[in-house]
Design an enzyme around this catalytic site. Structure first.
Site, PDB file in Angstrom:
ATOM      1  N   GLU A  64       0.795  -1.176   0.109  1.00 39.08           N
ATOM      2  CA  GLU A  64       0.032   0.177  -0.232  1.00 39.08           C
ATOM      3  C   GLU A  64       0.554   1.286   0.122  1.00 39.08           C
ATOM      4  OE1 GLU A  64      -3.802   0.281   0.069  1.00 39.08           O
ATOM      5  OE2 GLU A  64      -3.065   2.329  -0.495  1.00 39.08           O
ATOM      6  N   ASP A  70      10.616   4.120  -2.549  1.00 45.21           N
ATOM      7  CA  ASP A  70       9.903   3.055  -2.912  1.00 45.21           C
ATOM      8  C   ASP A  70      10.350   1.711  -2.038  1.00 45.21           C
ATOM      9  OD1 ASP A  70       8.379   0.803  -4.042  1.00 45.21           O
ATOM     10  OD2 ASP A  70       8.701   1.728  -6.114  1.00 45.21           O
ATOM     11  N   ARG A 107       8.886  -1.219  -1.839  1.00 44.94           N
ATOM     12  CA  ARG A 107       8.087  -2.594  -2.142  1.00 44.94           C
ATOM     13  C   ARG A 107       9.277  -3.399  -2.527  1.00 44.94           C
ATOM     14  NH1 ARG A 107       4.575  -0.060  -6.681  1.00 44.94           N
ATOM     15  NH2 ARG A 107       6.197   0.904  -7.043  1.00 44.94           N
TER      16      ARG A 107
END
Ligand code: ZN
Length: 254
Positions: A142, A176, A178
């Site tokens: 998310e 980022d 992820r």
């Protein structure tokens, strides 16, 4: 804590649908499926094969104890990811892959502040058109991995002139957060042959390459551009190194 003893019939129904994947860092991924999932894709019923997975710190092939612990594991408080598979995925010569990061506002509410909802539906359609593919829905991604609550705060900053990257950085997050390791392990379990990756993000291509997966191409995924997300998409190109689709130099409103 709910202590249960599994009925033999329940265990025998489930255990053949569980695959244990050992990962490089000694974690374990329990992949469950396939489960038939008929989906309403813009008025047409399309049947996908659905799998979900659970990551654990230790590999344990005693599935009985794993199932018996589910009721007390409070899994709804945590995030589990899943994958929708279409066509003869294991055997087809070519297959389209989408690694979709969860977006509560875009996917569920249809928010136009980003292009996630569009990308989710569009990638499902493309996979069906192509005939074989998989959509990974990554539930711990998310807001590029910052979480929903932090994303709400980042949106407040964005309403006050910060771009996506600046907002995340000023809250202490890198651009980022992820990672795709688990999804790549699951993909490797489901298919060995080369894949085409649907993405505008070169970091995803990189993650796939590093994991030794054979990529035969990339399909861009731009669309649903509006006054609300134009700036967000332009930041993706300028600051996050996203590749432009179809050779366009900048985002045009459509
Ligand atoms: Zn989004």
């Amino acid at each position: 804590m709910a202590e249960i003893k599994l009925e033999p019939n329940v265990l025998s129904l489930l255990k053949d649908k569980i695959q244990l994947i050992h990962t490089a860092n000694k974690n374990a991924i329990y992949l469950v499926g396939p489960i038939q999932l008929p989906v309403n894709l813009e008025g047409e019923t399309v049947v996908f094969q659905w799998y979900s997975w659970l990551q654990q710190e230790e590999a344990n092939d005693d599935y009985e104890s794993i199932i018996e612990n589910l009721a007390s594991a409070n899994l709804a408080e945590k995030q589990q990811s899943s994958v929708l598979v279409y066509g003869e995925f294991e055997q087809s010569e070519s297959a389209l892959i989408r690694m979709h990061s969860i977006c509560h506002t875009g996917d569920i509410f249809g928010s136009k502040r980003c292009d996630c909802g569009f990308q989710l539906k569009q990638s499902m359609k493309k996979i069906v058109e192509y005939g074989s593919g998989a959509l990974f829905y990554l539930a711990n991604h998310e807001g590029r991995g910052i979480g929903l609550f932090s994303k709400a705060m980042a949106y407040i900053l964005q309403e006050n002139g910060y771009d996506t990257v600046e907002a995340n950085k000023s809250l202490g997050f890198l651009n980022d957060h992820r990672d795709y390791d688990d999804a790549i392990q699951v993909l490797k379990k489901l298919r060995q042959k080369p894949v085409i990756l649907m993405t505008n993000n070169p970091e995803k291509l990189e993650a796939f390459n590093k994991a030794g997966l054979e990529i035969e191409g990339r399909m861009p995924l731009w669309g649903d551009i509006s006054e609300y997300n134009k700036q967000y998409l332009q930041t993706k190109i300028e600051k996050s190194g996203h590749l432009k689709g179809n050779g366009r130099d900048e985002i045009d409103e459509q």
